[in-house]
Enzyme design. Structure first.
Site, PDB file in Angstrom:
ATOM      1  N   LYS A  62       0.846  -1.208   0.000  1.00  0.00           N
ATOM      2  CA  LYS A  62       0.000   0.000   0.000  1.00  0.00           C
ATOM      3  C   LYS A  62       0.874   1.248   0.000  1.00  0.00           C
ATOM      4  O   LYS A  62       0.600   2.221  -0.715  1.00  0.00           O
ATOM      5  CB  LYS A  62      -0.933   0.013   1.217  1.00  0.00           C
ATOM      6  CG  LYS A  62      -2.132  -0.901   1.044  1.00  0.00           C
ATOM      7  CD  LYS A  62      -2.914  -1.104   2.324  1.00  0.00           C
ATOM      8  CE  LYS A  62      -3.954  -2.195   2.131  1.00  0.00           C
ATOM      9  NZ  LYS A  62      -4.543  -2.668   3.376  1.00  0.00           N
ATOM     10  N   GLN A  94      -4.704  -1.258   9.490  1.00  0.00           N
ATOM     11  CA  GLN A  94      -4.642  -2.606   8.910  1.00  0.00           C
ATOM     12  C   GLN A  94      -5.301  -3.617   9.856  1.00  0.00           C
ATOM     13  O   GLN A  94      -4.949  -3.698  11.033  1.00  0.00           O
ATOM     14  CB  GLN A  94      -3.170  -2.979   8.645  1.00  0.00           C
ATOM     15  CG  GLN A  94      -2.979  -4.303   7.948  1.00  0.00           C
ATOM     16  CD  GLN A  94      -3.546  -4.319   6.517  1.00  0.00           C
ATOM     17  OE1 GLN A  94      -3.359  -3.372   5.758  1.00  0.00           O
ATOM     18  NE2 GLN A  94      -4.234  -5.379   6.179  1.00  0.00           N
ATOM     19  N   ASP A 149     -11.305   3.497   4.091  1.00  0.00           N
ATOM     20  CA  ASP A 149     -11.732   2.092   3.979  1.00  0.00           C
ATOM     21  C   ASP A 149     -13.257   1.983   3.967  1.00  0.00           C
ATOM     22  O   ASP A 149     -13.802   0.936   3.618  1.00  0.00           O
ATOM     23  CB  ASP A 149     -11.210   1.295   5.187  1.00  0.00           C
ATOM     24  CG  ASP A 149     -10.063   0.372   4.806  1.00  0.00           C
ATOM     25  OD1 ASP A 149      -9.910   0.071   3.609  1.00  0.00           O
ATOM     26  OD2 ASP A 149      -9.337  -0.060   5.719  1.00  0.00           O
TER      27      ASP A 149
END
Ligand code: NAD
Length: 297
Positions: free
Chosen positions: A54, A98, A121
């Site tokens: 990422k 994460q 997200d």
């Protein structure tokens, strides 16, 4: 009939290129780069790989990447304090924690501490609510990536019968909501669904997000249907000690029946990071109050 292959890798590359161009324009207008912060707690090897890729993708897309690593002994207080700092940092447009987190940390509490305007997200309950009522917000990356592939293939989805297999908060549920917004007739199937093959056979669009290798069989699929396989399952490979990745759909069989199908790997997988970058860029334009032609993304 042999299905057309939906090349998610190529589509994701195109999206990343478009994001990169708009990110360079953002820097010119805002006098700073769009910034994405990724928080990793603990040493989980798979999570470390995701975070590294990422970070690389963020830099390649002409954005600033901020990586924050905490040991797996980090307390909830420490993690929430870091998120609070990132919420207030004007150089940070998007925050991603994460998952999964170590067991002693409350995932829901952590996610709900992220500012909804930086929740790229789309997991914050405010963004889930916005999606449910059709307001602008952040949509989870994987289902939004699936929708992009479907619209690229089909254009207008109105009136089509769609079956989503799986009802998780990060894939199945938001996928069903996105398809409903596109005026599909949506069925959400799950582990308690009766006659899953019969349900899938009605569908013009099948999205499989289950986590069971090659569960969806060729004879469940209506001839010509579009099949989006979200599953990522590692199974023993042909060579001793080696593994390979397969989806939730029996690809070899299904490609003889479907109209179009995503492969695994190279289908939905590459879309997730590309959409994450897209969401981070959208956050940056919104945070600076700059207009962004959404059609470009
Ligand atoms: P999950 O475990 O949270 O949810 C799985 C869902 O499948 C559940 O809603 C359950 O009801 C349903 N289910 C389980 N067994 C079933 C059965 N026998 N019949 C019908 N439904 C059944 O999983 P998730 O997080 O939604 O992920 C699903 C899959 O997608 C996994 O393989 C995961 O690795 C993959 N995934 C891929 C990406 C990506 O491509 N970037 C992102 C997220 C998830």
């Amino acid at each position: 009939m042999t299905a057309q292959l939906i090349d998610g890798k190529a589509f994701a590359e195109g999206l990343r290129n478009r994001v990169s161009v708009l990110a360079a324009q953002f820097e010119q207008k805002a006098g700073r780069k769009a910034g994405l912060a990724v928080v990793l707690v603990g040493e989980d090897p798979a999570s470390q790989v995701y975070v590294r890729s990422k970070g690389k993708a963020t830099i390649a897309a002409h954005m600033a990447s901020f990586e924050h690593k905490l040991p797996d002994t980090a307390t909830e207080e420490e993690l929430l304090a870091l998120i609070d700092r990132l919420n207030r940092d004007p150089a940070v447009d998007g925050i991603l924690v994460q998952l999964p987190l170590p067991a002693h940390l409350d995932e829901q509490k952590v996610i709900s501490t992220i500012s909804p305007d930086k929740d790229v997200d789309g997991f914050h309950i405010i963004n889930a609510g916005r999606l449910a009522v059709g307001q602008e917000g952040f949509v989870p990356c994987t289902p939004l990536g699936c929708l992009m592939l479907l619209k690229d293939r089909l254009g207008d989805l109105a009136g089509l019968d769609a079956v989503v297999i799986g009802r998780s908060n990060i894939v199945g549920k938001p996928m069903a909501q996105l398809l409903t917004q596109e005026s599909c007739t949506v069925t959400v199937a799950h582990s308690r669904t009766k006659d899953l093959p019969g349900v899938v056979r009605r569908a013009d669009i099948v999205v499989a997000a289950v986590g069971r290798p090659e569960m969806v069989k060729a004879d469940w699929i209506k001839p010509g249907a579009i099949v989006i396989d979200v599953g990522i399952n590692r199974v023993p490979g042909a060579e001793e000690g080696k593994t390979r990745l397969v989806g939730d759909v029996d690809f070899a069989g299904a490609k003889e029946v479907a109209g179009a199908i995503t492969p695994v790997p190279g289908g939905v997988g590459p879309m997730t990071i590309a959409v994450l970058l897209r969401n981070a860029l959208v956050a940056a334009y919104r945070n600076e109050g700059l207009p962004l032609a959404m059609g470009a993304l």
